[in-house]
Design a protein around this motif. Structure first.
Motif, PDB file in Angstrom:
ATOM      1  N   TYR A  59       0.835  -1.189   0.000  1.00 25.28           N
ATOM      2  CA  TYR A  59       0.000   0.000   0.000  1.00 25.28           C
ATOM      3  C   TYR A  59       0.876   1.247   0.000  1.00 25.28           C
ATOM      4  N   HIS A  89     -13.425   1.307   2.744  1.00 22.57           N
ATOM      5  CA  HIS A  89     -12.963   2.228   1.701  1.00 22.57           C
ATOM      6  C   HIS A  89     -13.716   3.543   1.850  1.00 22.57           C
ATOM      7  N   HIS A 103      -8.346   2.963   0.367  1.00 20.73           N
ATOM      8  CA  HIS A 103      -8.482   2.014   1.475  1.00 20.73           C
ATOM      9  C   HIS A 103      -8.153   2.779   2.768  1.00 20.73           C
TER      10      HIS A 103
END
Ligand code: ZN
Length: 137
Positions: A59, A89, A103
């Motif tokens: 991420y 989300h 996210h």
């Protein structure tokens, strides 16, 4: 496909200045919710959202400073290593109407009108599919 029955619907405000993911996690653990649905609207500050880089399998953190509308927060609850976790989300709105999405990794709450629907049915346990991703089987 998994099929569930609706158990309960919880509506509550997350207290101001709480970290949203931590609070939701505590709530679902304390109420024994293992599978469920999450909807949140409100406003947050200093949110951190993630963009999953599928090549690097990690991420990328997008750290936003200041206050944002929590235009839409939608998510689910399932198990990871036997523990219930929220997966949320968000779409966040800035003062000129611009939006950011991703996210949700963390956010401090100004207002978070939260609806959690607990479900009863089969166990939904995430499985590790990469170093970073845990997905439903
Ligand atoms: Zn996600």
């Amino acid at each position: 496909m998994y099929v569930y029955d609706v158990d309960k619907v919880y509506l509550f405000n997350v207290p101001r200045d709480k970290e949203l993911i931590e609070y939701i996690t505590e709530f679902i653990v304390n109420n024994g919710i293992k599978t469920g649905l999450i909807m949140i609207i409100g406003a947050v500050y200093d949110p951190v959202i993630g963009y999953y880089d599928h090549v690097k399998d990690q991420y990328i953190e997008v750290k936003l400073k200041g206050h944002y509308e929590l235009v839409s927060g939608i998510g689910n609850i399932s198990l990871r290593e036997g523990k219930p976790i929220p997966h949320i989300h968000v779409v966040l709105g800035g003062r000129n109407g611009e939006t950011y999405g991703g996210h949700l990794l963390s956010a401090k709450v100004f207002v978070a009108e939260t609806m959690i629907t607990s479900l009863t049915g089969p166990v939904l346990e995430r499985e590790r599919v990469t170093n970073t991703l845990w997905l439903w089987p």
